[in-house]
Motif scaffolding. Sequence first.
Motif, mmCIF file in Angstrom:
data_model
loop_
_atom_site.group_PDB
_atom_site.id
_atom_site.type_symbol
_atom_site.label_atom_id
_atom_site.label_comp_id
_atom_site.label_asym_id
_atom_site.label_seq_id
_atom_site.Cartn_x
_atom_site.Cartn_y
_atom_site.Cartn_z
ATOM 1 N N LEU A 247 79.036 95.526 24.452
ATOM 2 C CA LEU A 247 80.291 94.818 24.717
ATOM 3 C C LEU A 247 80.435 94.513 26.207
ATOM 4 O O LEU A 247 80.786 93.384 26.593
ATOM 5 N N ALA A 248 80.164 95.504 27.053
ATOM 6 C CA ALA A 248 80.266 95.285 28.502
ATOM 7 C C ALA A 248 79.286 94.213 28.967
ATOM 8 O O ALA A 248 79.618 93.364 29.816
ATOM 9 N N MET A 253 78.400 88.660 30.938
ATOM 10 C CA MET A 253 77.645 87.413 30.851
ATOM 11 C C MET A 253 78.549 86.237 30.500
ATOM 12 O O MET A 253 78.514 85.177 31.156
ATOM 13 N N LEU A 254 79.375 86.408 29.475
ATOM 14 C CA LEU A 254 80.161 85.285 28.975
ATOM 15 C C LEU A 254 81.299 84.920 29.921
ATOM 16 O O LEU A 254 81.645 83.739 30.055
ATOM 17 N N GLU A 255 81.897 85.906 30.577
ATOM 18 C CA GLU A 255 82.972 85.587 31.512
ATOM 19 C C GLU A 255 82.421 84.901 32.756
ATOM 20 O O GLU A 255 83.121 84.092 33.381
ATOM 21 N N LEU A 256 81.181 85.217 33.122
ATOM 22 C CA LEU A 256 80.538 84.485 34.216
ATOM 23 C C LEU A 256 80.341 83.018 33.824
ATOM 24 O O LEU A 256 80.649 82.111 34.609
ATOM 25 N N LEU A 263 80.478 77.471 28.939
ATOM 26 C CA LEU A 263 80.436 78.063 27.604
ATOM 27 C C LEU A 263 80.277 77.002 26.530
ATOM 28 O O LEU A 263 80.929 75.956 26.551
ATOM 29 N N THR A 264 79.402 77.271 25.558
ATOM 30 C CA THR A 264 79.327 76.437 24.363
ATOM 31 C C THR A 264 80.433 76.856 23.401
ATOM 32 O O THR A 264 81.097 77.888 23.599
ATOM 33 N N GLY A 265 80.613 76.091 22.344
ATOM 34 C CA GLY A 265 81.625 76.448 21.354
ATOM 35 C C GLY A 265 81.349 77.796 20.728
ATOM 36 O O GLY A 265 82.260 78.617 20.536
ATOM 37 N N ALA A 266 80.082 78.064 20.386
ATOM 38 C CA ALA A 266 79.728 79.352 19.788
ATOM 39 C C ALA A 266 79.951 80.491 20.769
ATOM 40 O O ALA A 266 80.402 81.585 20.384
ATOM 41 N N HIS A 270 82.271 83.865 20.570
ATOM 42 C CA HIS A 270 81.676 85.155 20.912
ATOM 43 C C HIS A 270 82.555 85.886 21.925
ATOM 44 O O HIS A 270 82.874 87.077 21.760
ATOM 45 N N LEU A 271 82.968 85.202 22.979
ATOM 46 C CA LEU A 271 83.801 85.804 24.012
ATOM 47 C C LEU A 271 85.164 86.214 23.458
ATOM 48 O O LEU A 271 85.680 87.286 23.794
#
Length: 581
Positions: A247-248, A253-256, A263-266, A270-271
């Motif tokens: 999770l961390a 990764m995703l918040e960066l 970010l893609t839609g998927a 995920h985020l």
Amino acid sequence: MSVITLPADPRTIPALVCDPAAIDAFAADLLTASTQVDDLGTFVAGTAPIATWSGDDAVAYHQQIKPLGERADAMSLALRQVARRSASHAERMQELVTERVDLVSRRGSLVGQLNGLRLSAPMVPADQVADFQADCDALATQIGVFDEDVATWVSGIATEENAMVAAFDGMLSWQQVKARYEGVPDPADAALARKPGADAGPDVVREWWESLSESEQQAILAASPGSVGNLDGIPASVRDEANSTALARDLAMLELLESRDQLTGAEEEHLTNARAARDALERVADRDDPVTGQPVTSQLYIYDPTAFDGDGRVAVVAGDLDTADNVAVITPGLTNDGTKIPGQTSSALNLYEAARADDPSQSTAVVAWMGYDAPDDGDSLGVGFEHMAENGGERLADTFDGINAIRDDDPHLVAVGHSYGSTTTGTAATDEGLDVGDIVLLGSPGPGDSAGHASDLGVGEEHVWVGSNSRDPVADLGDKGWVNKGNVELGLGRDPAEDDFGANRFEAEATDRGDGLNPLNDHSKYFDHDSESLDNLAQILNGDYDDVEQAEHKYDPWYSGPVDPEWDRTPEVEDTRGDES
């Protein structure tokens, strides 16, 4: 004149400014960093080389990335080592903090005794001096032992701090890391090569995990947390550590990518699911156990944020699933997916608190289980059919098999299904068999067509419980007797609150039933604090069956429509928080 020798003052205890929780969080961050760097090494060794690319540029590229991968692998091992040492440091410092509390208490007692002797010394009669001196000597001995314990404690702090410094001193430069770890095989690789296949049962998985050395287990948690985080047969505490690391990593990764608008839609889905899991864990951590006053233990038992085409699969535990005397797994229904886990966790927390307040002598764990693809959004029409419940029932049965596999004792397990989740629970019981002590159906549109009677659920009809608010329209959908009134079948099997079904119906009326314009309001009140429903759920979970307030069943006379005797009963307010003196 006799001289009395009084003991010296006990040694002063040095201050200790320390935050073990912050150290533990730092260790978790280091482990997450190790996992991220390991991912880079895996990428370089796997998909980064381009087999179809040739020529000078291809040769240069492949030569350039190979050392990068080797460096990443070495740095991952180094970070992993420091992370583990930091986690041990947090544990040891917590012990030292606790020891200081004991030392402070002991010193206070010794000082009190010493002051008493000092006040009494001038007034001791001559014939009692010897006895008084013996008391002084005895206290002096106690103070001497105390002073030695303080010295040992101070030495323990220095030893621990020096060990931490040494751990970091050996990892401050790439040359140090390279000399120690470059070319060293990752213990996780050999351990994962022995991992049982996907069709292995939880008992086999547990046997494999316990066959690994501690270093192999720790290596897997750092290098490949996803390989064990959702694996039935792995202890809940281990799954929590693995899933928390994953999770961390996801959030970092995703918040960066989000900050860079990449970010893609998927990835957005995920985020969203990752943040929902984080919020659910924070809800548990923010609540205190009503008995101990300490924060409730949280565990991330399932974390699969991309499952079910992005709906996500997740389970959050309030309590310790590895040790709790009583364990409930709550299965939700329509409109639920991974994004709704915070609200489901709040319901689990309410049941946890109610059970603990009802019987402080028993330990409790309640699982908010979003482990199947429930009808929602695009597939919401599935609520009218059983296929999603059947698929979910298989997963629910697997979850209970996994809980049983990790326990050497015999905990009291309770399957709680709400709304369409009751259909999933009933289908799991009839089609898969649930190894549980009790089954509870709340606001149920029916337990599935295979359950014509409570005895079909496999736990004995005396251990099948039904909560049905008389104003809940969903709980009124099931078939109720000799004829389906109006010849319109909207439910998913029999109404389990009906007399011929043979289950125990308990009082579940809300004091504010019927309030508001939304007819579904009463469908969501079963886990409300101070409600009849929550109070009875706590009694069932604790096995206090005689204290469950039974309700009259619905019935369907041939000469009229179905009748619910609870409609006219005045609901009562129950104390589910332990607030009454």
